[in-house]
Scaffold this motif. Structure first.
Motif, short mmCIF file in Angstrom:
data_model
loop_
_atom_site.label_atom_id
_atom_site.label_comp_id
_atom_site.label_asym_id
_atom_site.label_seq_id
_atom_site.Cartn_x
_atom_site.Cartn_y
_atom_site.Cartn_z
N PHE A 1 0.37 63.84 -68.30
CA PHE A 1 1.69 63.44 -68.77
C PHE A 1 2.05 64.19 -70.05
O PHE A 1 3.13 64.76 -70.19
N LEU A 2 1.11 64.23 -71.00
CA LEU A 2 1.33 64.94 -72.26
C LEU A 2 1.34 66.45 -72.06
O LEU A 2 2.04 67.18 -72.76
N GLU A 3 0.55 66.92 -71.10
CA GLU A 3 0.54 68.35 -70.79
C GLU A 3 1.91 68.79 -70.26
O GLU A 3 2.40 69.88 -70.58
N LEU B 1 10.10 56.79 -93.29
CA LEU B 1 10.62 58.00 -92.64
C LEU B 1 9.67 58.36 -91.52
O LEU B 1 8.45 58.46 -91.73
N GLY B 2 10.19 58.54 -90.32
CA GLY B 2 9.32 58.82 -89.19
C GLY B 2 9.97 59.68 -88.14
O GLY B 2 11.16 60.00 -88.22
N PRO B 3 9.22 60.05 -87.11
CA PRO B 3 9.76 60.86 -86.02
C PRO B 3 10.61 60.02 -85.07
O PRO B 3 10.53 58.79 -85.08
N VAL B 4 11.40 60.69 -84.27
CA VAL B 4 12.24 60.02 -83.28
C VAL B 4 11.57 60.03 -81.91
O VAL B 4 11.69 59.08 -81.14
N MET B 5 10.87 61.11 -81.63
CA MET B 5 10.16 61.27 -80.36
C MET B 5 8.78 61.85 -80.63
O MET B 5 8.57 62.47 -81.67
N PRO B 6 7.85 61.69 -79.70
CA PRO B 6 6.50 62.25 -79.90
C PRO B 6 6.44 63.75 -79.66
O PRO B 6 5.41 64.37 -79.89
N PHE B 7 7.55 64.33 -79.19
CA PHE B 7 7.61 65.77 -78.94
C PHE B 7 9.07 66.21 -79.04
O PHE B 7 9.98 65.37 -79.03
N VAL C 1 13.62 66.89 -66.53
CA VAL C 1 12.43 66.04 -66.56
C VAL C 1 12.58 64.83 -67.49
O VAL C 1 11.61 64.12 -67.74
N THR C 2 13.79 64.59 -68.00
CA THR C 2 13.96 63.48 -68.93
C THR C 2 13.65 62.13 -68.31
O THR C 2 13.21 61.20 -68.99
N ASN C 3 13.86 62.01 -66.99
CA ASN C 3 13.58 60.73 -66.34
C ASN C 3 12.10 60.38 -66.40
O ASN C 3 11.72 59.21 -66.32
N LEU C 4 11.24 61.39 -66.56
CA LEU C 4 9.80 61.14 -66.62
C LEU C 4 9.35 60.67 -68.00
O LEU C 4 8.26 60.12 -68.15
N PHE C 5 10.20 60.90 -68.99
CA PHE C 5 9.79 60.61 -70.36
C PHE C 5 10.64 59.54 -71.04
O PHE C 5 10.68 59.44 -72.26
N SER D 1 17.44 59.85 -67.57
CA SER D 1 16.41 58.97 -68.11
C SER D 1 16.71 57.52 -67.76
O SER D 1 15.80 56.73 -67.49
N GLY D 2 18.00 57.16 -67.74
CA GLY D 2 18.38 55.81 -67.35
C GLY D 2 18.05 55.53 -65.90
O GLY D 2 17.63 54.42 -65.54
N MET D 3 18.23 56.54 -65.06
CA MET D 3 17.88 56.39 -63.64
C MET D 3 16.39 56.12 -63.48
O MET D 3 15.97 55.35 -62.61
N GLY D 4 15.59 56.76 -64.34
CA GLY D 4 14.15 56.53 -64.28
C GLY D 4 13.80 55.09 -64.59
O GLY D 4 12.94 54.49 -63.94
N LEU D 5 14.48 54.50 -65.58
CA LEU D 5 14.23 53.10 -65.93
C LEU D 5 14.63 52.17 -64.79
O LEU D 5 13.94 51.19 -64.49
#
Length: 225
Positions: free
Chosen positions: A163-165, A106-112, A119-123, A29-33
């Motif tokens: 993207f969400l799919e 209180l909330g979520p950490v990620m949207p999914f 595929v973490t680099n995409l998200f 994911s860092g590489m994606g950034l």
């Protein structure tokens, strides 16, 4: 909101971000950034335009907004507007918490749920759910509080967004993995955030099950675990 937050982080077109990552080992994911930060503005604009074409398999309004972040501000006025917007959001949240006598959110950490490493680099930009509180200067923490069961995957609304799919299709691989929750507090209330995080962690680890009794001895049906 996303544009204001990401806009501040990328106001210098990612130069400071690249400096912080220089010489550091990177996750996918860092590489994606880093790739995003190295991408020239003209290419981001081109990709953003292509992402609006519904006939293409890469059509995604969400991805378009993210890919165009980091092009940079054209004037000091734009940057100032962004800062002012975040300040207004922060003050609005704190005012509402005060009015409703709310100490913590209180909330979520990620949207999914967790997704496959490949595929973490995409998200990477999905981390907006957590670093939004950094941008608003409000203390927050994350703790494990469940496991992904996969029962609600079919109910995930992808809004016809590729993207969400893609995220939805990656969810089945996360069945059995931890689900975390996020606790957010007011400025300078870190100890209160930590206290609730510890309480939640203790509750989860003990697999506590509390069934309060009514005055007649019957259960009210409320359970926590």
């Amino acid at each position: 909101m996303n544009q204001s937050i990401f806009g501040l982080y990328w106001a210098d077109t990612g130069k400071n971000l690249l400096k912080e990552f220089d010489g550091e080992p990177l996750s996918k994911s860092g590489m994606g950034l880093v790739r995003h930060a190295n991408m020239p503005a003209w290419l981001r604009k081109l990709l953003g335009m292509l992402l609006t074409v519904k006939a293409l398999p890469i059509h995604s309004k969400t991805m378009k907004e993210l890919i165009e972040v980091g092009i940079g501000y054209q004037s000091l006025e734009q940057f100032t507007d962004c800062v002012n917007h975040l300040n207004e959001v922060r003050e609005g949240i704190l005012k509402k918490m005060e009015e409703e006598h709310i100490d913590l959110l209180l909330g979520p950490v990620m949207p999914f749920p967790s997704i496959e490493e490949s595929v973490t680099n995409l998200f990477a930009m999905a981390s907006i759910y957590t670093f939004i509180w950094n941008a608003l200067d409000m203390p927050a923490g994350v703790v494990r509080f469940g496991k992904e069961g996969g029962k609600l995957i079919d109910q995930m609304d992808t809004q016809n967004d590729n993207f969400l799919e893609m995220a939805k299709n990656a969810v089945p691989a996360s069945i059995g993995l931890p689900i975390n929750v996020q606790v957010i507090g007011k400025p300078f209330q870190e100890e209160l955030v930590l206290r609730l995080l510890c309480e939640l962690e203790d509750c989860y680890n003990k697999q506590a099950r509390v069934v309060p009794k009514l005055s007649n001895g019957a259960s009210n049906g409320i359970t926590t675990s």
